[in-house]
Design an enzyme around this catalytic site. Structure first.
Site, PDB file in Angstrom:
ATOM      1  N   PHE A  22       0.784  -1.093  -0.175  1.00 57.31           N
ATOM      2  CA  PHE A  22       0.037  -0.166  -0.032  1.00 57.31           C
ATOM      3  C   PHE A  22       0.771   1.119  -0.105  1.00 57.31           C
ATOM      4  O   PHE A  22       0.934   1.995  -0.887  1.00 57.31           O
ATOM      5  CB  PHE A  22      -0.948   0.170   1.273  1.00 57.31           C
ATOM      6  CG  PHE A  22      -1.508   1.033   1.583  1.00 57.31           C
ATOM      7  CD1 PHE A  22      -2.195   1.973   0.613  1.00 57.31           C
ATOM      8  CD2 PHE A  22      -1.750   1.621   2.947  1.00 57.31           C
ATOM      9  CE1 PHE A  22      -2.927   3.261   1.037  1.00 57.31           C
ATOM     10  CE2 PHE A  22      -2.293   2.806   3.516  1.00 57.31           C
ATOM     11  CZ  PHE A  22      -2.941   3.675   2.454  1.00 57.31           C
ATOM     12  N   THR A 143       5.715   2.794  12.711  1.00 54.95           N
ATOM     13  CA  THR A 143       4.348   3.059  13.137  1.00 54.95           C
ATOM     14  C   THR A 143       4.354   3.852  14.528  1.00 54.95           C
ATOM     15  O   THR A 143       5.070   3.556  15.350  1.00 54.95           O
ATOM     16  CB  THR A 143       3.469   1.795  13.163  1.00 54.95           C
ATOM     17  OG1 THR A 143       2.183   2.029  13.771  1.00 54.95           O
ATOM     18  CG2 THR A 143       4.257   0.651  13.747  1.00 54.95           C
ATOM     19  N   ASP A 144       3.176   4.393  14.816  1.00 55.20           N
ATOM     20  CA  ASP A 144       2.963   5.073  15.849  1.00 55.20           C
ATOM     21  C   ASP A 144       2.299   4.035  17.116  1.00 55.20           C
ATOM     22  O   ASP A 144       2.189   4.278  18.113  1.00 55.20           O
ATOM     23  CB  ASP A 144       1.651   6.259  15.862  1.00 55.20           C
ATOM     24  CG  ASP A 144       0.249   5.644  15.346  1.00 55.20           C
ATOM     25  OD1 ASP A 144       0.236   4.534  15.100  1.00 55.20           O
ATOM     26  OD2 ASP A 144      -0.618   6.609  15.384  1.00 55.20           O
ATOM     27  N   GLU A 145       2.136   2.504  16.604  1.00 56.41           N
ATOM     28  CA  GLU A 145       1.392   1.864  17.332  1.00 56.41           C
ATOM     29  C   GLU A 145       2.678   1.176  18.370  1.00 56.41           C
ATOM     30  O   GLU A 145       2.371   0.566  19.327  1.00 56.41           O
ATOM     31  CB  GLU A 145       1.062   0.545  16.615  1.00 56.41           C
ATOM     32  CG  GLU A 145      -0.079   0.932  15.719  1.00 56.41           C
ATOM     33  CD  GLU A 145      -0.945  -0.402  15.454  1.00 56.41           C
ATOM     34  OE1 GLU A 145      -0.885  -1.346  15.871  1.00 56.41           O
ATOM     35  OE2 GLU A 145      -1.614   0.004  14.543  1.00 56.41           O
ATOM     36  N   TYR A 169       2.182  -7.378  16.368  1.00 58.81           N
ATOM     37  CA  TYR A 169       2.622  -6.512  15.103  1.00 58.81           C
ATOM     38  C   TYR A 169       3.302  -5.445  15.637  1.00 58.81           C
ATOM     39  O   TYR A 169       4.616  -5.072  15.139  1.00 58.81           O
ATOM     40  CB  TYR A 169       1.515  -6.110  14.330  1.00 58.81           C
ATOM     41  CG  TYR A 169       1.958  -4.770  13.624  1.00 58.81           C
ATOM     42  CD1 TYR A 169       2.572  -5.053  12.325  1.00 58.81           C
ATOM     43  CD2 TYR A 169       1.122  -3.631  13.771  1.00 58.81           C
ATOM     44  CE1 TYR A 169       2.989  -3.710  11.663  1.00 58.81           C
ATOM     45  CE2 TYR A 169       1.356  -2.464  12.914  1.00 58.81           C
ATOM     46  CZ  TYR A 169       2.479  -2.469  12.123  1.00 58.81           C
ATOM     47  OH  TYR A 169       2.620  -1.331  11.337  1.00 58.81           O
ATOM     48  N   LYS A 173       7.516  -4.296  15.229  1.00 61.84           N
ATOM     49  CA  LYS A 173       7.836  -3.008  14.858  1.00 61.84           C
ATOM     50  C   LYS A 173       8.648  -2.449  15.946  1.00 61.84           C
ATOM     51  O   LYS A 173       9.894  -1.757  15.425  1.00 61.84           O
ATOM     52  CB  LYS A 173       6.593  -2.146  14.411  1.00 61.84           C
ATOM     53  CG  LYS A 173       6.040  -2.604  13.327  1.00 61.84           C
ATOM     54  CD  LYS A 173       6.725  -2.432  11.892  1.00 61.84           C
ATOM     55  CE  LYS A 173       6.913  -1.391  11.443  1.00 61.84           C
ATOM     56  NZ  LYS A 173       7.542  -1.373   9.895  1.00 61.84           N
ATOM     57  N   PRO A 224     -18.505  -4.487   9.959  1.00 64.96           N
ATOM     58  CA  PRO A 224     -18.129  -5.076  11.243  1.00 64.96           C
ATOM     59  C   PRO A 224     -17.368  -3.959  12.035  1.00 64.96           C
ATOM     60  O   PRO A 224     -16.212  -3.556  11.843  1.00 64.96           O
ATOM     61  CB  PRO A 224     -17.078  -6.183  10.937  1.00 64.96           C
ATOM     62  CG  PRO A 224     -16.777  -6.030   9.580  1.00 64.96           C
ATOM     63  CD  PRO A 224     -17.669  -5.115   8.700  1.00 64.96           C
TER      64      PRO A 224
END
Ligand code: NAD
Ligand code: DAU
Length: 362
Positions: A22, A143-145, A169, A173, A224
């Site tokens: 992506f 990532t901000d995660e 995940y 990271k 969902p």
């Protein structure tokens, strides 16, 4: 497409990992458009999330090369760095979906940790062999995660927020980010690290919230929404992420981390309602109308982070980057893209994808 950004003094030679995914494919398009004199080599394993069709308009161009291969393959990475005389790695390749990391974490540790380690080792050897050129760069796209989950009144994540990853995940990271940091600290490798909030836009794989909702509305399938729908994400249009990464490569200081975000916090349920309204306005002959009728609250994601928010002051004040697309504009562009690119997303709803869908949504 972005305007030509920062005129380079000498053409760069980039290895872009995960360039068929992506964000990677959006970045490849951005770079080839802005810097046509640069050499762009894409290394991508073409997992379920990689799609060569994302790059089809670049096939056959003189300065572009696609290589199908794994970032964990050290021999392949070594040979690409040497034969292509790479000076810049832009590293996007990853397993990227939280729900899949909960079902099957192995590939996340393998690609995100071991893959990043393999690239760092290969680039270190290459950089030393070239006697440490000043313009070489290793950009790690993260990532901000990695910062974990915020309470409603907490300040947004800054570059000094302690790491507290909650999913396999984000933990993988975080592991890769620590390796990148250590390679700069120990070997002075010219690394750049970015931690970005949720992206959206063209070529987003159907498993993620925004494309999943767009596609399900078009197919008349339930939408969902996990838990109570009150979780918050900070959304950034993918084109703005690409200009941020470009700016970091051109102007970022080696060893530094830059948080990237658009200051657009939205509750999931509000986002889904916005998408329903846009689809109702823009699509003809929806199977179910109004689309809100499809909204279905389902069992929550295990360990679901409540809120993410990015403080992007550093990249704005130090490097002058600001996003250019509002959420209203970006969502409209995205909905139109999914409406007009059925031939892109329909083949991705394969039997493998249906198996995954059953596992998550039952
Ligand atoms: P994606 O899943 O769409 O694409 C990942 C790409 O990496 C695919 O083309 C896949 O084939 C390739 N790949 C996977 N394993 C590989 C391996 N072992 N060797 C070579 N290629 C491999 O991911 P994305 O959403 O484009 O994310 C790209 C990067 O940006 C990731 O590192 C992700 O952590 C980070 N990121 C994503 C977001 C987001 O909102 N999507 C936000 C911040 C950061
Ligand atoms: O914050 C950056 C991260 O954003 C990236 O590092 C990840 O690669 C990317 O996938 C994304 O992670 P999220 O888990 O936030 O994105 P996702 O699109 O999966 O989910 C967004 C929110 O929507 C999240 O709160 C979970 C919720 N959700 C998601 C799906 C797929 C639902 O309510 N229903 C769904 O079916």
């Amino acid at each position: 497409m972005a305007d030509l950004q920062n005129a380079p003094s000498i053409p760069r030679r980039l290895l872009i990992t995960g360039g068929a995914g992506f964000i990677g494919s959006n970045f490849v398009h951005h770079w080839c458009h802005c810097y046509p004199a640069d050499r762009v080599v894409v290394l991508d394993a073409l997992t379920y999330a990689g799609n060569r069709a994302n790059l089809k308009d670049l096939e056959g161009k003189t300065n572009f090369r696609f290589v199908q291969g794994n970032i964990c393959d050290r021999t392949l990475v070594n040979s690409l760095l040497n034969e292509e005389e790479i000076d810049t790695i832009a590293h996007f390749a990853a397993e990227s979906h939280v729900d899949r990391s909960i079902l099957a974490p192995d590939a996340f540790v393998q690609t995100n940790v071991i893959g990043t380690f393999t690239l760092l080792e290969a680039f270190k050897q290459h950089w030393f062999a070239y006697e440490k050129p000043a313009h070489h760069r290793f950009l790690h796209v993260s990532t901000d995660e990695v910062y974990g989950s915020l309470q409603p009144d907490d300040p947004a994540f800054s570059e000094t927020t302690p790491y507290a990853p909650n999913s396999p995940y984000s933990a993988s990271k975080a592991g890769s980010d620590h390796l990148v940091r250590a390679y700069h600290h120990t070997y002075q490798l010219p690394t750049l690290l970015t931690n970005c909030s949720n992206n959206y836009g063209p070529y987003h794989f159907p498993e993620k919230l925004i494309p999943l909702m767009c596609i399900n509305i078009l197919l008349g399938k339930p939408l969902p929404v996990y838990g109570d729908g009150q979780n918050i994400r900070d959304w950034l249009y993918v084109g703005d992420h690409c200009t941020a990464l470009d700016t970091v490569i051109q102007k970022g200081k080696p060893g530094e981390t830059y948080n990237v975000g658009g200051n657009n916090e939205v509750k999931n349920i509000d986002l889904v309602n916005l998408l329903c309204n846009l689809m109702d306005e823009l699509a003809n002959d929806l199977p179910v109308s109004p689309s809100q009728k499809l909204i279905n609250f389902v069992k929550d994601r295990p360990g679901h982070d409540r809120r993410y928010a990015i403080n992007a002051n550093k990249i704005r004040t130090d490097l002058g980057w600001v996003p250019s697309v509002t959420v209203a504009e970006g969502l409209r562009k995205t909905v139109i893209w999914y409406l007009t690119h059925r031939e892109w997303w329909h083949p991705l709803l394969s039997s493998d994808y249906q198996t995954y869908y059953q596992q998550v949504y039952g």
